[in-house]
Motif scaffolding. Structure first.
Motif, PDB file in Angstrom:
ATOM      1  N   GLY A  89      84.710  34.116   8.570  1.00 32.23           N
ATOM      2  CA  GLY A  89      83.894  33.388   7.592  1.00 32.23           C
ATOM      3  C   GLY A  89      84.566  32.085   7.192  1.00 32.23           C
ATOM      4  O   GLY A  89      83.922  31.023   7.146  1.00 32.23           O
ATOM      5  N   LYS A 119      78.113  27.949   2.169  1.00 35.02           N
ATOM      6  CA  LYS A 119      77.212  27.796   3.328  1.00 35.02           C
ATOM      7  C   LYS A 119      76.213  26.659   3.096  1.00 35.02           C
ATOM      8  O   LYS A 119      75.525  26.230   4.019  1.00 35.02           O
ATOM      9  CB  LYS A 119      76.455  29.109   3.577  1.00 35.02           C
ATOM     10  CG  LYS A 119      77.376  30.200   4.087  1.00 35.02           C
ATOM     11  CD  LYS A 119      76.644  31.513   4.277  1.00 35.02           C
ATOM     12  CE  LYS A 119      77.651  32.603   4.616  1.00 35.02           C
ATOM     13  NZ  LYS A 119      77.088  33.939   4.498  1.00 35.02           N
ATOM     14  N   ARG A 165      87.277  46.418   9.578  1.00 37.46           N
ATOM     15  CA  ARG A 165      85.871  45.976   9.742  1.00 37.46           C
ATOM     16  C   ARG A 165      85.308  46.525  11.046  1.00 37.46           C
ATOM     17  O   ARG A 165      85.232  47.726  11.214  1.00 37.46           O
ATOM     18  CB  ARG A 165      85.777  44.449   9.659  1.00 37.46           C
ATOM     19  CG  ARG A 165      86.035  43.948   8.240  1.00 37.46           C
ATOM     20  CD  ARG A 165      85.245  42.723   7.925  1.00 37.46           C
ATOM     21  NE  ARG A 165      85.531  41.637   8.856  1.00 37.46           N
ATOM     22  CZ  ARG A 165      85.143  40.393   8.682  1.00 37.46           C
ATOM     23  NH1 ARG A 165      84.452  40.068   7.615  1.00 37.46           N
ATOM     24  NH2 ARG A 165      85.438  39.468   9.560  1.00 37.46           N
ATOM     25  N   GLY A 182      89.722  34.416   7.727  1.00 29.42           N
ATOM     26  CA  GLY A 182      89.064  35.113   8.828  1.00 29.42           C
ATOM     27  C   GLY A 182      87.868  34.335   9.376  1.00 29.42           C
ATOM     28  O   GLY A 182      87.742  33.125   9.142  1.00 29.42           O
TER      29      GLY A 182
HETATM   30  P1  ADP Z   1      86.869  35.982   6.020  1.00 28.85           P
HETATM   31  O1  ADP Z   1      87.265  34.552   6.080  1.00 28.85           O
HETATM   32  O2  ADP Z   1      88.020  36.882   5.711  1.00 28.85           O
HETATM   33  O3  ADP Z   1      86.039  36.395   7.218  1.00 28.85           O
HETATM   34  P2  ADP Z   1      84.430  35.778   4.454  1.00 28.85           P
HETATM   35  O4  ADP Z   1      83.532  36.139   5.574  1.00 28.85           O
HETATM   36  O5  ADP Z   1      84.128  36.324   3.095  1.00 28.85           O
HETATM   37  O6  ADP Z   1      85.946  36.184   4.728  1.00 28.85           O
HETATM   38  O7  ADP Z   1      84.469  34.187   4.372  1.00 28.85           O
HETATM   39  C1  ADP Z   1      85.281  33.555   3.405  1.00 28.85           C
HETATM   40  C2  ADP Z   1      84.536  32.389   2.825  1.00 28.85           C
HETATM   41  O8  ADP Z   1      84.262  31.427   3.864  1.00 28.85           O
HETATM   42  C3  ADP Z   1      83.170  32.698   2.230  1.00 28.85           C
HETATM   43  O9  ADP Z   1      83.231  33.273   0.940  1.00 28.85           O
HETATM   44  C4  ADP Z   1      82.553  31.319   2.232  1.00 28.85           C
HETATM   45  O10 ADP Z   1      83.053  30.540   1.165  1.00 28.85           O
HETATM   46  C5  ADP Z   1      83.053  30.719   3.547  1.00 28.85           C
HETATM   47  N1  ADP Z   1      82.052  30.912   4.615  1.00 28.85           N
HETATM   48  C6  ADP Z   1      81.707  32.057   5.230  1.00 28.85           C
HETATM   49  N2  ADP Z   1      80.722  31.857   6.139  1.00 28.85           N
HETATM   50  C7  ADP Z   1      80.430  30.543   6.103  1.00 28.85           C
HETATM   51  C8  ADP Z   1      79.492  29.696   6.799  1.00 28.85           C
HETATM   52  N3  ADP Z   1      78.645  30.186   7.703  1.00 28.85           N
HETATM   53  N4  ADP Z   1      79.482  28.380   6.501  1.00 28.85           N
HETATM   54  C9  ADP Z   1      80.314  27.874   5.571  1.00 28.85           C
HETATM   55  N5  ADP Z   1      81.213  28.608   4.882  1.00 28.85           N
HETATM   56  C10 ADP Z   1      81.272  29.920   5.125  1.00 28.85           C
END
Ligand code: ADP
Length: 319
Positions: free
Chosen positions: A104, A77, A171, A102
């Motif tokens: 994130g 982030k 979730r 996903g």
């Molecule tokens: P998913 O992709 O399954 O929703 P996460 O929410 O853990 O899983 O997100 C995966 C990864 O994406 C995080 O560990 C981080 O490295 C990156 N990520 C998540 N949110 C952000 C954001 N707001 N900005 C940049 N990278 C992010």
């Protein structure tokens, strides 16, 4: 573009391998070079980047998980951390990046695009909670696993006139629970999209036993309640032995069902097509059977995931 990168990020899902294979093989067929990034955004920052060949993705279409590995890496982030990632991509002369993951992971892909590095997102999660697509890669395999687990619990519940409370993943999305409940012939469900009270649930279970039912199965989406406490409360009120089972990460593993392999392959090929056409900051979906692409941020912020209330109502009438 000449060179593309690919990574898997966030929670893994069966069918991610098929999607990677779809990207790699399509890109090579189109005369592009492909680089695999190991362990998601973490590996991107640590420069765990290797050139992939046709044979790098041999024999993976049948396998669950992701051979590239995945990671949670909240540091992504931070803009300075992402700059390091972009430097690594440029060092390998990579022109664009496909991100399978996903919500994130989509945010990470969007940020990279905004900061000058074009990305395409593919929906890889068992939760079926991504906007802009009817189905995510991995969902149907997890559904099949959940139904198999319910079938097994039903056998033993029936023999012992027991009540089973089964926690299912998803979730904040009840799709996996609702569909597993219908396919598993479950009597009761607790899902984020519909309100419930414990008192009503207990009354319904009592009514079921009064009608001559031999057992009851309650499916619950994760985070909705403490399933062990719910089981204890049901047992105290209904006077039938009640057990809670948390299916947990069992639902994330296993060989992908054909639909997930096909969806992963189609979406992987489509991602390459979009990049070749110069698209970036897009996420791929399947809607009404057709592949589509949307702006990632618009999809995350503004699109709604439709909840299948008809199926919910049907399920209620089957009990
Ligand atoms: P998913 O992709 O399954 O929703 P996460 O929410 O853990 O899983 O997100 C995966 C990864 O994406 C995080 O560990 C981080 O490295 C990156 N990520 C998540 N949110 C952000 C954001 N707001 N900005 C940049 N990278 C992010």
């Amino acid at each position: 573009i000449k060179k593309i990168g690919i990574l898997t990020s966030g929670g893994d899902a069966p069918g991610m391998n098929a999607a990677i294979r779809g990207v790699v093989r399509t890109a090579l067929t189109e005369g592009l070079e492909v680089f695999g990034v190991y362990d998601g955004y973490l590996g991107l920052c640590e420069d765990k980047i290797t050139k992939l060949e046709r044979s790098s993705v041999s024999d993976i279409i049948t396998r669950g998980g992701t051979f590239l590995g995945s990671a949670r890496f909240p540091e992504f982030k931070d803009k300075a951390v992402r700059q390091k990632a972009i430097e690594n991509l440029k060092k390998h002369q990579i022109d664009a990046l496909v991100v399978i993951g996903g919500d994130g992971s989509y945010m990470g892909a969007m940020r990279l695009t905004e900061e000058g590095f074009p990305c395409i997102g593919l929906p890889g999660t068992i939760d079926n909670d991504i906007r802009g697509t009817d189905y995510t890669i991995g969902y149907f395999t997890a559904l099949s696993t959940a139904v198999e687990a319910i079938d097994r619990l039903r056998d033993t519940c029936s023999s012992h006139h027991r009540i089973s409370v089964i926690e299912i993943m998803g979730r904040d999305c009840g799709d996996l629970t609702l569909n597993a409940a219908v396919a598993g012939g479950c009597e009761f469900m607790i899902i984020p999209e519909m309100s419930y009270t414990k008192e009503d649930l207990i009354e319904e279970i009592k009514l079921g036993f009064a009608k001559g039912k031999k057992h009851a199965i309650v499916t619950v989406t994760e985070h909705m309640c403490d399933v062990n406490q719910l089981a204890a409360d049901i047992e105290a009120a209904v006077h039938h032995e009640t057990r809670a089972t948390v299916l947990g990460h069992v639902q994330r593993g296993g060989s992908p069902v054909p639909y997930d392999r096909i969806l992963g392959s189609r979406m992987g090929a489509y991602a390459v097509e979009l990049l070749k056409l110069g698209h970036a900051g897009r996420c791929v979906g399947v809607q009404n059977g057709k592949l589509v692409h949307h702006d990632i941020i618009d999809a995350i912020n503004n699109m709604k995931r439709p909840f299948d209330v008809d199926l919910y109502n049907t399920a209620k009438r089957l009990f």
